[in-house]
Every structure is written in C-alpha cells, then in structure tokens.
Enzyme design. Structure first.
Site, PDB file in Angstrom:
ATOM      1  N   GLN A  38      35.571  45.014  51.395  1.00 11.34           N
ATOM      2  CA  GLN A  38      34.235  44.411  51.394  1.00 11.34           C
ATOM      3  C   GLN A  38      33.239  45.274  52.170  1.00 11.34           C
ATOM      4  OE1 GLN A  38      37.145  42.867  52.318  1.00 11.34           O
ATOM      5  NE2 GLN A  38      37.015  40.646  51.977  1.00 11.34           N
ATOM      6  N   GLN A  60      33.072  47.164  46.393  1.00 13.08           N
ATOM      7  CA  GLN A  60      33.392  45.742  46.501  1.00 13.08           C
ATOM      8  C   GLN A  60      32.288  45.025  47.277  1.00 13.08           C
ATOM      9  OE1 GLN A  60      37.365  44.879  47.803  1.00 13.08           O
ATOM     10  NE2 GLN A  60      36.967  42.713  48.146  1.00 13.08           N
ATOM     11  N   ASP A  61      31.817  43.899  46.700  1.00 15.96           N
ATOM     12  CA  ASP A  61      30.811  43.050  47.364  1.00 15.96           C
ATOM     13  C   ASP A  61      29.478  43.769  47.582  1.00 15.96           C
ATOM     14  OD1 ASP A  61      32.874  41.283  47.395  1.00 15.96           O
ATOM     15  OD2 ASP A  61      32.925  40.971  49.543  1.00 15.96           O
ATOM     16  N   ASP A 111      33.985  41.821  42.546  1.00 16.82           N
ATOM     17  CA  ASP A 111      33.097  40.733  43.001  1.00 16.82           C
ATOM     18  C   ASP A 111      31.749  41.266  43.476  1.00 16.82           C
ATOM     19  OD1 ASP A 111      35.456  39.283  42.626  1.00 16.82           O
ATOM     20  OD2 ASP A 111      35.950  39.253  44.755  1.00 16.82           O
ATOM     21  N   ARG A 169      35.139  35.770  38.449  1.00 12.53           N
ATOM     22  CA  ARG A 169      36.300  34.960  38.819  1.00 12.53           C
ATOM     23  C   ARG A 169      35.855  33.930  39.853  1.00 12.53           C
ATOM     24  NH1 ARG A 169      40.251  38.310  42.908  1.00 12.53           N
ATOM     25  NH2 ARG A 169      38.656  39.324  44.190  1.00 12.53           N
ATOM     26  N   TRP A 205      35.529  32.281  43.005  1.00 14.63           N
ATOM     27  CA  TRP A 205      35.736  32.440  44.439  1.00 14.63           C
ATOM     28  C   TRP A 205      35.956  31.085  45.116  1.00 14.63           C
ATOM     29  CZ3 TRP A 205      31.311  33.884  48.311  1.00 14.63           C
ATOM     30  CH2 TRP A 205      31.853  34.184  49.569  1.00 14.63           C
TER      31      TRP A 205
END
Length: 520
Positions: free
Chosen positions: A318, A340-341, A362, A426, A428
């Site tokens: 993240q 990521q993120d 994500d 997806r 969370w």
C-alpha cells in the site's frame, strides 16, 4: 488538548441547498427498535429521559449527542494515554486514530448543528464518521501491530455501532420532502449548481490570478507547496476561494491540506508538467492513511492540471498518491500514478473529471461518494503473482450513501500485461458498492469481471453493476454469478449513480467550473 462538545465544533460547512422544512417539525415517531444495535441505542438515550411522545428533542438529536459524548471521552482517554511502551508502528496507527476521532466528532457536530442541511448532508457526514472508525482499525491491522484492540479507547466505547445506529435513525427520521433533491438544477454551462460562478471561471480560464505562486526555480513566492500552504493559513482573509498556482516541476514532498484550509484551489501547469511525488508506504512503516503523497481534508478543495504520484513500487504494497476526505472536492485534468492503493477516495463527496489514474491492486479505493467521469483508468504490471483490481470500495453499512461510480470513461492497459489477470474490482467491505456505466472496458479485464476478496465474503451484500459499457472486455456473458452483481438494464436504475443524483452534483459542481454530465 482533547476536544469537548464545543471546542471540537469549528463551525459546520455551509449547506449547499436549504431544506423545505426542518426535521424537528416533521419527524415521525421513532424508537430504538429501528436501529441495527437497539440495545446500545436504548442504553445511550435512556439516561436522557427520552420517551418519543411529547419530547422536546428527537431521538435523532439525542442519539447524536450521546455519540458525541462517547467520541469525546475516547479522544480524551487516548490523548492522555502513556505511549512510552509502544513500538513505532503502533504509535503511528495511534496518531491516525487521534486525528480520525477528532474528525468524527466534527462530523457528528455537523449533523447535529446544521438544521438547514439536508438528510443527504447528514448521511454523508455520518458515513464519513463510520469510515473514520474503520480507517483507525485498518492502521493497526496493516502494520501488524501487537497493540491489544480491546483496551483501545477508540474501539471500546462502541462508537462504530453508535454511528451505525445514527445512519439508520437519520435515514428514517427525515422525510423525503426535506432532501432538497427536487430543487437541484443543472446550470446552462453544464456545471452543477454547487460550483459557484467564480469557481467555474477559475476552472475554465486559461489564465488565473493566483494568490500565491510556487516555483522550484525561485521565480514564485515559495519553492514548495507546503511552504505555500503555511503562508496561506496566515494570509487569507475569510473563507473565500484561495488559489495557489504551482509552476511546472517535480515537487518531492508530502503535502497535507488540513481541515482548516477550506475552499483551497491548486492549479498546475498540466498533469505532465507539475508533479507532486513521494514514496511513503506500508512496508516501510507507514499506515495506508498516512502514506499519501498529497492528503486533503479541508472541504471544498479543487485541483486542476497537476499530477500526484507515489513511486514506492509494487513491492512496497500500500502506497497512496492522493487521499481525499474533502467534502465537495473536485479534481479536473489531474493525474494519479502509483501501484497498490494509488487513489484513496477516503470519504465524503468527490468528483473527478478528465483525469488519468493508474495502478495495480485496489488502486481506486475508499468509502467516499464519488463519481469518475471522462477519465482514463490504466492498469499497470503488478509484482509477480498479483492480480490487478481497479476498485475496492469500503462501504461497511447498508445505510451509508457511499460508493464508486465510473461513467463514460476508459479502462485500459498501461504497457504489457501478458500473464496478468485484471478485474474491475473486489469487495473490500461488507456492502461494497461500485458501478461502471457507458465506459469502454479493454480486453485486459477478465471475462468474470470481478474478483472475490476472501471466499464468499460480501458476495450477497455487495452491489456491483454494469450499464451499457463497450469495448473488448465489456461483455457480461461470462461475468460472476454473485447475488450482489447485476447487469443494469434500466436507465432509471443506472441514473441513481449519475453525477446529478448520486453526488447531487447539480447543486455544487457548477461553481467549480469543471465541465460535467449530470445524467447518463
């Protein structure tokens, strides 16, 4: 100093439209039995003597006051706690929780002390308060902190359940006629009415008179954005729009627009020319919340022609490029680049137009009420063995008004993604809600479309929808068969997730000057 009922309330954000009648004048009889946690509700309001009938205060207001008291107590205990024996990562998560708890108190006060605001305003603020509680928990989990959760004042006073009760009570307490939705108009220049005439001009004008200029080469007032923000806090008068121009250059700094910096506008020289960059990440000891290169909390924030990036790389997990918890915030012609993120749409109402967003896992995530319109969304190559997921929406309660809506945009690959599976999103959290509408979806997206988070978790309670998408990856023939997934065929159903209805954008976006489409 720990906030009190009065000191924590710094004045509520001005309502964008007036309600037809106050809730107090038309509130139907309510009881704690309508709340998802009725025993907690009864215990919290019981000491007030509330009986429902012949009461001078509504159940809603009493429940909010009781929840504020719990949050204030939690903040006071946490502020006084001895942290000497805690490790660095636990202290980092603790610091996040202190800030988030104080913001929760502010949001609860907004909901209590804004009689001319709509149910939607209150539901937004209460949803943000719940997102704050979840974010506090997340910090301890992602840093693998050994801190014992049960003894945390943030979690031991049932604040999350109390806010969940408030979401249900507020939704039931306010008649539909007071929502103000019938009076929202789309202005002739294509902007929602919540965007002022001045802001529309700022967003559309090729030349803007900035209050402060930032330039790395010394040709401006300051050489860093952080210096400019510190100066703005001293220079600005009142709450009118304050404009900071950031000239072309790469600015290596972590920037925070605090809650007191309202109605701030950042203008760059183009998303490929003005870049704010950093590399904080979870692997190196930051919480996801604190890893943001650029974080904005002050309401009414606008950014134009600038990019935000996090260069930590896919191995660092993240690592946020931008985090926004700014209500009624707008990002126009902005870039967001990470892995990521990448983009943390943390909470409240947000609008993104003509933006480029790229990442891996994500990379558009959070619990805001957010619409992306006419944006380019690019999946990058993740680290070995990972799958790409465009979205991970964080709605934890069915009464939250939050979700991610992606409209009239493009989902494509950035470079070679051979051997990598990519998905639209997806779940969370339990009530994750995301829709893609009239978007060109490239062949990179797996035929299943959506990916499980953990086995069957949330597959029946999520809301994932697709409406009239195009492109090689848009076919719904092979999509998942989850109960919560649906191919939307009704324009009326899809319309619920448009800028005009989902964001109430017609009441605030026009003032920013950002072009937008209100409906489908």
């Amino acid at each position: 100093m720990a906030p009190t009922l009065s000191s924590a309330f710094h004045g509520f954000f001005p309502c964008i439209f007036l309600v037809v009648a106050t809730a107090a004048a038309a509130t139907p009889f309510l009881s704690c039995t309508q709340a998802p946690h009725p025993e907690l509700c009864t215990a919290m309001v019981g000491s007030s003597g509330f009986t429902g009938e012949n009461s001078n205060s509504s159940l809603r207001d009493i429940a909010i006051r009781a929840t504020i008291s719990k949050a204030v107590l939690a903040h006071r205990l946490a502020s006084a706690a001895d942290l000497a024996g805690l490790d660095a990562v636990t202290k980092a998560a603790w610091a996040d929780c202190l800030e988030l708890c104080e913001d929760t108190i502010t949001k609860l006060n907004y909901s209590l002390n804004s009689p001319d605001c709509s149910q939607e305003d209150s539901q937004t603020w209460l949803s943000a308060a719940l997102a704050n509680q979840q974010t506090c928990r997340n910090g301890f989990v992602e840093l693998n902190s050994s801190f014992p959760f049960p003894s945390s004042p943030f979690l031991s006073h049932n604040i999350s359940n109390a806010v969940s009760n408030l979401l249900a009570i507020n939704k039931a307490a306010t008649p539909a006629s007071t929502s103000g939705s019938g009076s929202r108009k789309l202005l002739s220049d294509g902007f929602p009415s919540w965007v002022s005439t001045v802001d529309r001009k700022l967003l559309q004008s090729s030349s803007v008179n900035a209050d402060i200029v930032v330039a790395k080469d010394g040709s401006g007032n300051y050489e860093t954005i952080s210096q400019a923000l510190a100066a703005a806090a001293k220079l600005r008068k009142g709450s009118s729009r304050f404009v900071i121009r950031v000239k072309a250059g790469v600015y290596r700094e972590n920037v925070e627009v605090t809650k007191t910096m309202k109605n701030l506008m950042i203008i760059g020289d183009g998303m490929s020319s003005t870049i704010v960059t950093g590399d904080k990440n979870v692997v190196d000891g930051s919480t996801t919340f604190r890893s943001a290169t650029f974080a904005v909390v002050g309401d009414g924030f606008i950014a134009r022609d600038i990019s935000f990036q996090n260069t930590a790389g896919p191995e660092k997990h993240q690592a946020v490029a931008l985090r926004s918890g700014s209500d009624l915030s707008v990002f126009y012609r902005c870039g967001f680049k990470g892995y990521q993120d990448t983009l943390y749409v943390h909470s409240q109402r947000q609008f993104y137009r003509n933006c480029d967003i790229s990442g891996t896992v994500d990379f558009i995530f959070g619990d805001a009420v957010v619409v992306f319109q006419n944006c380019n969304i690019y999946c990058r190559r993740p680290r070995s063995g990972q799958k790409n997921t465009v979205t991970a929406q964080g709605r934890t309660d069915p009464n939250e008004n939050t979700g991610i809506s992606i409209h009239n945009s493009v989902v494509a690959a950035s470079g070679d993604l051979s051997g990598v599976k990519s998905y639209l999103g997806r779940p969370w959290k339990q009530y994750s809600r995301t829709v893609f509408m009239k978007t060109n979806i490239g062949r990179l997206i797996d035929p299943a479309g959506w990916l499980e988070w953990d086995g069957s978790f949330a597959l029946n309670t999520l809301y994932y929808g697709e409406y009239m998408n195009t492109g090689a990856g848009a076919s719904t023939a092979g999509r998942v068969k989850w109960e919560g997934y649906r191919v939307i065929t009704s324009a009326s159903e899809a319309g619920k997730f448009t800028v005009g209805r989902f964001l109430s954008g017609d009441s605030w976006i026009p003032a920013t000057g950002v072009p937008y489409t209100s409906g489908l």
